[in-house]
Design a protein around this motif. Structure first.
Motif, PDB file in Angstrom:
ATOM      1  N   MET A 144       0.842  -1.395  -0.008  1.00 11.42           N
ATOM      2  CA  MET A 144      -0.033   0.180   0.032  1.00 11.42           C
ATOM      3  C   MET A 144       0.904   1.050  -0.133  1.00 11.42           C
ATOM      4  O   MET A 144       0.379   2.478   0.354  1.00 11.42           O
ATOM      5  CB  MET A 144      -0.940   0.074   1.040  1.00 11.42           C
ATOM      6  N   LEU A 145       2.126   1.079  -0.325  1.00 13.09           N
ATOM      7  CA  LEU A 145       3.016   2.281  -0.578  1.00 13.09           C
ATOM      8  C   LEU A 145       3.803   2.505  -1.959  1.00 13.09           C
ATOM      9  O   LEU A 145       4.499   3.126  -2.124  1.00 13.09           O
ATOM     10  CB  LEU A 145       4.231   2.147   0.472  1.00 13.09           C
ATOM     11  N   PHE A 146       3.465   1.505  -2.920  1.00 17.77           N
ATOM     12  CA  PHE A 146       3.967   1.441  -4.226  1.00 17.77           C
ATOM     13  C   PHE A 146       2.852   1.681  -5.234  1.00 17.77           C
ATOM     14  O   PHE A 146       1.645   1.264  -5.344  1.00 17.77           O
ATOM     15  CB  PHE A 146       4.494  -0.103  -4.480  1.00 17.77           C
ATOM     16  N   ASN A 147       3.480   2.785  -6.231  1.00 11.19           N
ATOM     17  CA  ASN A 147       2.450   2.920  -6.976  1.00 11.19           C
ATOM     18  C   ASN A 147       2.530   2.120  -8.501  1.00 11.19           C
ATOM     19  O   ASN A 147       3.768   2.007  -8.929  1.00 11.19           O
ATOM     20  CB  ASN A 147       3.033   4.510  -7.431  1.00 11.19           C
ATOM     21  N   ILE A 148       1.654   1.202  -8.427  1.00 11.32           N
ATOM     22  CA  ILE A 148       1.581   0.315  -9.739  1.00 11.32           C
ATOM     23  C   ILE A 148       1.546   1.024 -11.058  1.00 11.32           C
ATOM     24  O   ILE A 148       1.807   0.478 -12.085  1.00 11.32           O
ATOM     25  CB  ILE A 148       0.504  -0.874  -9.659  1.00 11.32           C
ATOM     26  N   ASN A 149       1.390   2.029 -11.122  1.00 10.09           N
ATOM     27  CA  ASN A 149       1.446   2.805 -12.510  1.00 10.09           C
ATOM     28  C   ASN A 149       2.815   3.226 -12.823  1.00 10.09           C
ATOM     29  O   ASN A 149       3.273   3.135 -14.078  1.00 10.09           O
ATOM     30  CB  ASN A 149       0.444   4.045 -12.464  1.00 10.09           C
ATOM     31  N   THR A 150       3.634   3.943 -11.657  1.00  9.88           N
ATOM     32  CA  THR A 150       5.048   4.399 -11.998  1.00  9.88           C
ATOM     33  C   THR A 150       5.806   3.533 -11.656  1.00  9.88           C
ATOM     34  O   THR A 150       7.044   3.625 -12.044  1.00  9.88           O
ATOM     35  CB  THR A 150       5.265   5.791 -11.201  1.00  9.88           C
ATOM     36  N   LEU A 151       5.541   2.427 -10.914  1.00 13.76           N
ATOM     37  CA  LEU A 151       6.512   1.281 -10.634  1.00 13.76           C
ATOM     38  C   LEU A 151       7.589   1.861  -9.648  1.00 13.76           C
ATOM     39  O   LEU A 151       8.879   1.410  -9.732  1.00 13.76           O
ATOM     40  CB  LEU A 151       6.900   0.559 -11.809  1.00 13.76           C
ATOM     41  N   LYS A 152       7.079   2.791  -8.600  1.00 12.79           N
ATOM     42  CA  LYS A 152       7.999   3.359  -7.807  1.00 12.79           C
ATOM     43  C   LYS A 152       7.458   3.610  -6.339  1.00 12.79           C
ATOM     44  O   LYS A 152       6.099   3.537  -6.415  1.00 12.79           O
ATOM     45  CB  LYS A 152       8.108   4.760  -8.317  1.00 12.79           C
ATOM     46  N   TRP A 153       7.937   3.605  -5.328  1.00 11.02           N
ATOM     47  CA  TRP A 153       7.339   3.999  -4.002  1.00 11.02           C
ATOM     48  C   TRP A 153       6.787   5.287  -4.280  1.00 11.02           C
ATOM     49  O   TRP A 153       7.396   6.407  -4.733  1.00 11.02           O
ATOM     50  CB  TRP A 153       8.435   4.071  -3.104  1.00 11.02           C
ATOM     51  N   ASP A 154       5.597   5.498  -3.810  1.00  9.72           N
ATOM     52  CA  ASP A 154       4.861   6.909  -3.937  1.00  9.72           C
ATOM     53  C   ASP A 154       5.230   7.642  -2.704  1.00  9.72           C
ATOM     54  O   ASP A 154       4.800   7.320  -1.752  1.00  9.72           O
ATOM     55  CB  ASP A 154       3.107   6.437  -3.785  1.00  9.72           C
ATOM     56  N   ASN A 155       5.730   8.719  -3.079  1.00  6.26           N
ATOM     57  CA  ASN A 155       6.123   9.991  -1.943  1.00  6.26           C
ATOM     58  C   ASN A 155       4.704  10.325  -1.120  1.00  6.26           C
ATOM     59  O   ASN A 155       5.100  10.661   0.153  1.00  6.26           O
ATOM     60  CB  ASN A 155       6.931  10.914  -2.573  1.00  6.26           C
ATOM     61  N   ASP A 156       3.757  10.493  -1.823  1.00  3.56           N
ATOM     62  CA  ASP A 156       2.546  10.999  -1.024  1.00  3.56           C
ATOM     63  C   ASP A 156       2.123  10.063  -0.038  1.00  3.56           C
ATOM     64  O   ASP A 156       1.575  10.122   0.969  1.00  3.56           O
ATOM     65  CB  ASP A 156       1.459  11.487  -2.180  1.00  3.56           C
ATOM     66  N   LEU A 157       2.012   8.600  -0.536  1.00  2.00           N
ATOM     67  CA  LEU A 157       1.544   7.700   0.460  1.00  2.00           C
ATOM     68  C   LEU A 157       2.614   7.378   1.530  1.00  2.00           C
ATOM     69  O   LEU A 157       2.071   7.095   2.665  1.00  2.00           O
ATOM     70  CB  LEU A 157       1.471   6.422  -0.476  1.00  2.00           C
ATOM     71  N   LEU A 158       4.052   7.638   1.126  1.00  2.00           N
ATOM     72  CA  LEU A 158       4.692   7.397   2.309  1.00  2.00           C
ATOM     73  C   LEU A 158       4.745   8.628   3.397  1.00  2.00           C
ATOM     74  O   LEU A 158       4.628   8.339   4.445  1.00  2.00           O
ATOM     75  CB  LEU A 158       6.286   7.469   1.828  1.00  2.00           C
ATOM     76  N   LYS A 159       4.457   9.740   3.141  1.00  2.00           N
ATOM     77  CA  LYS A 159       4.116  10.958   3.827  1.00  2.00           C
ATOM     78  C   LYS A 159       2.689  10.643   4.504  1.00  2.00           C
ATOM     79  O   LYS A 159       2.600  10.883   5.652  1.00  2.00           O
ATOM     80  CB  LYS A 159       3.951  11.952   3.047  1.00  2.00           C
ATOM     81  N   LEU A 160       1.671  10.109   3.754  1.00  2.33           N
ATOM     82  CA  LEU A 160       0.416   9.715   4.528  1.00  2.33           C
ATOM     83  C   LEU A 160       0.591   8.714   5.647  1.00  2.33           C
ATOM     84  O   LEU A 160       0.042   8.896   6.651  1.00  2.33           O
ATOM     85  CB  LEU A 160      -0.569   9.133   3.329  1.00  2.33           C
ATOM     86  N   PHE A 161       1.567   7.875   5.404  1.00  4.76           N
ATOM     87  CA  PHE A 161       1.692   6.813   6.501  1.00  4.76           C
ATOM     88  C   PHE A 161       2.811   7.146   7.378  1.00  4.76           C
ATOM     89  O   PHE A 161       3.359   6.568   8.169  1.00  4.76           O
ATOM     90  CB  PHE A 161       2.108   5.193   5.898  1.00  4.76           C
ATOM     91  N   THR A 162       3.291   8.360   7.133  1.00  4.78           N
ATOM     92  CA  THR A 162       4.599   9.255   7.941  1.00  4.78           C
ATOM     93  C   THR A 162       5.601   7.899   8.059  1.00  4.78           C
ATOM     94  O   THR A 162       6.192   7.509   8.972  1.00  4.78           O
ATOM     95  CB  THR A 162       4.064   9.453   9.391  1.00  4.78           C
ATOM     96  N   ILE A 163       6.202   7.452   6.935  1.00  6.46           N
ATOM     97  CA  ILE A 163       7.184   6.564   6.872  1.00  6.46           C
ATOM     98  C   ILE A 163       8.376   7.295   6.020  1.00  6.46           C
ATOM     99  O   ILE A 163       8.297   7.442   4.931  1.00  6.46           O
ATOM    100  CB  ILE A 163       6.675   5.314   6.151  1.00  6.46           C
ATOM    101  N   PRO A 164       9.508   7.220   6.765  1.00  8.72           N
ATOM    102  CA  PRO A 164      10.494   7.864   5.748  1.00  8.72           C
ATOM    103  C   PRO A 164      11.033   7.327   4.778  1.00  8.72           C
ATOM    104  O   PRO A 164      11.245   5.965   4.542  1.00  8.72           O
ATOM    105  CB  PRO A 164      11.674   8.111   6.794  1.00  8.72           C
ATOM    106  N   GLU A 165      11.303   8.148   3.513  1.00 14.16           N
ATOM    107  CA  GLU A 165      11.650   7.249   2.291  1.00 14.16           C
ATOM    108  C   GLU A 165      12.971   6.438   2.369  1.00 14.16           C
ATOM    109  O   GLU A 165      13.264   5.369   1.808  1.00 14.16           O
ATOM    110  CB  GLU A 165      11.824   8.072   1.245  1.00 14.16           C
ATOM    111  N   SER A 166      13.884   6.965   3.349  1.00  7.34           N
ATOM    112  CA  SER A 166      15.169   6.074   3.687  1.00  7.34           C
ATOM    113  C   SER A 166      15.242   4.832   4.343  1.00  7.34           C
ATOM    114  O   SER A 166      15.979   3.907   4.101  1.00  7.34           O
ATOM    115  CB  SER A 166      16.024   6.971   4.656  1.00  7.34           C
ATOM    116  N   MET A 167      13.898   4.496   4.662  1.00  3.57           N
ATOM    117  CA  MET A 167      13.753   2.957   5.259  1.00  3.57           C
ATOM    118  C   MET A 167      13.426   2.006   4.142  1.00  3.57           C
ATOM    119  O   MET A 167      13.551   0.726   4.388  1.00  3.57           O
ATOM    120  CB  MET A 167      12.380   3.277   6.195  1.00  3.57           C
TER     121      MET A 167
END
Length: 493
Positions: free
Chosen positions: A188-211
């Motif tokens: 629920m953090l991965f964008n299946i359209n861009t095939l990347k971690w989704d920055n907006d969802l990482l922020k929504l779940f307050t998970i640092p991208e560095s993890m």
């Protein structure tokens, strides 16, 4: 000779399974791990125990396997999906037990997001519904509730991953932190359209991208490891895939419109929808099916609560039959169901009905109803439920179903498979493949190492087809299914 060891890390055990380069299984070892239930609705695994069991099961396999000196060996990984681990990259220790896909502790987080109307955005980006089943809410819960975790995460000292990421990181001594697209698509953090971690969802779940782990295709070489001395020299780790996706690949459902149906206590259906994501019908999800030869294949997936579980109920509770094999005998001793329908809503009804409060019923009985009618109705109910799910995918997604490849214990029942073909008006290909998820990982490993030139060549390795063809008139199919819908409506009134 080339050998590939598949590490199949499931919800209940870790298996090490040896295949040759013809995709034939030639050895297996398994170790169960403990399930932890710290509170009602909470389910945990000890990630360190899982890693230790990987090494122990692999050691047992290598000790018993007859591998000639100098043979080439590599390792593939398939794993339970959604289960999430957070660990300190300095100490190598998890900050808590892993939160499994069964755990409900993220339910309040999910409920709040639903109330704030994030459901649409999350489904568009991830293909998923908001649910603690997926990894994100469990990861957020850990950061919010384990003392010092949030601070350590912000400092860049913590890493996050599904079980595959944890195992690869441990096996490489912390050198490689990576996951594949299939496991990522269940977080629920991965964008299946861009095939990347989704920055907006990482922020929504307050998970640092560095993890977050590095994203890789299923059919890539991930790393090398000597598995803490089990091998004399480092061997290649290649081919990583989530277990349900591995089963799709193991069943070689490589074309759009091919589906994999696993019949167990419940049933899971996964339909290959091709190289573009489609929005799943309500209650179903869209995920990455697999990646191979530079292409990404998407799937729509759905689950049925009770299929083979109905057979167990007849054995254990009603004492109608002594074992599952008897169900076929009793179902075929009558010419039809005699108007009897069993709706196995023992845990509510799933897609497309979504009635969690439903209770199971048997309807249409008369004084002429016998054991055979009830047993037959129970087996037919399995097929009706799969038909409801398939119809939902076909009608809402405009997918033409080419073939359903079936596996799992109940699929050995010939009556069940024939009636399933009749109800779907589609051929059923019953598989004799053992360890389909592990085989899928082995196929990804072989592709990564150039063993086969394309998916057609991989498909040629499939050793046996066992087809059941539809043999019922349309009007008879419609009449039978109409009776099922009427029985469902008795519940949903």
């Amino acid at each position: 000779m080339k050998y590939i060891v598949a590490i199949d890390q499931s919800t209940s055990a870790t298996k090490s399974i040896l295949f040759n380069d013809k995709c034939q299984m030639i050895g297996k070892s398994a170790l169960p791990h403990k399930q932890y239930y710290p509170q009602p609705g909470w389910v945990e695994h000890d990630a360190e125990e899982i890693y230790d069991n990987l090494l122990l099961s692999l050691k047992s396999l290598l000790n018993s396997a007859k591998i000639e000196p100098g043979a080439s060996i590599s390792v593939a990984i398939t794993n339970q999906r959604e289960t999430v681990v957070v660990w300190n990259k300095q100490t190598g220790k998890p900050i808590n037990h892993a939160i499994t896909w069964q755990c409900q502790r993220g339910a309040d987080i999910c409920r709040e997001l639903q109330q704030k109307n994030y459901s649409r955005e999350i489904k568009e980006k991830t293909g998923l519904i908001i649910d603690p089943y997926f990894s994100a809410s469990g990861a957020k819960w850990l950061l919010d509730n384990i003392e010092g975790a949030r601070q350590e995460a912000e400092k860049g000292n913590l890493l996050l991953g599904t079980i595959d990421s944890w195992l690869v990181w441990k096996l490489t001594g912390g050198k490689v932190h990576a996951t594949d697209y299939t496991n990522a698509s269940r977080t629920m953090l991965f964008n299946i359209n861009t095939l990347k971690w989704d920055n907006d969802l990482l922020k929504l779940f307050t998970i640092p991208e560095s993890m977050m782990p590095e994203l890789k295709r299923c059919d890539e070489i991930y790393a090398e490891s000597d598995f803490e001395g089990l091998f004399c020299a480092p061997v290649t780790i290649a081919g990583v895939i989530g277990d349900s996706h591995g089963a799709l690949v193991g069943q070689m459902c490589f074309e759009k419109g091919m589906a994999k149906a696993t019949y167990g206590t419940g049933s899971s259906l996964m339909v290959n929808i091709g190289n573009s994501p489609l929005e799943a019908p309500d209650g179903l999800v869209t995920s990455i099916g697999f990646t191979a030869y530079g292409k990404t294949y998407y799937v729509i997936e759905g689950n049925i609560h009770c299929t083979g579980g109905t057979i167990n109920w007849m054995i254990e509770e009603l004492k109608l039959i002594e074992n599952s094999q008897e169900s076929e005998q009793h179902a075929t001793c009558v010419s039809d169901n005699g108007g009897v329908y069993l709706v196995p809503a023992f845990a509510g009804l799933g897609a497309p009905w979504w009635n969690p409060n439903a209770k199971a019923i048997i309807t249409g009985m008369t004084l002429g109803t016998g054991k055979g009618h009830v047993v037959r109705a129970a087996l037919e109910a399995i097929c009706y439920q799969v038909k409801d799910l398939v119809d939902l995918v076909k009608d809402k997604s405009n997918i033409e179903l080419k073939e359903v490849r079936a596996d799992g214990g109940p699929s050995k029942n010939k009556f069940l498979m024939q009636f399933q073909a009749d109800m779907l008006d589609t051929k059923i290909n019953r598989s004799d493949i053992e360890e389909a998820s592990a085989l899928g990982a082995v196929i990804m490993n072989g592709i990564a190492q150039g063993l086969w030139k394309d998916l057609d060549e991989v498909s040629s390795l499939r050793e046996k087809d066992n087809y059941f063809y539809p043999g019922i008139a349309d009007k008879d199919r419609e009449k039978l299914h109409k009776g099922w819908i009427e029985a469902i409506n008795l519940i949903n009134i």
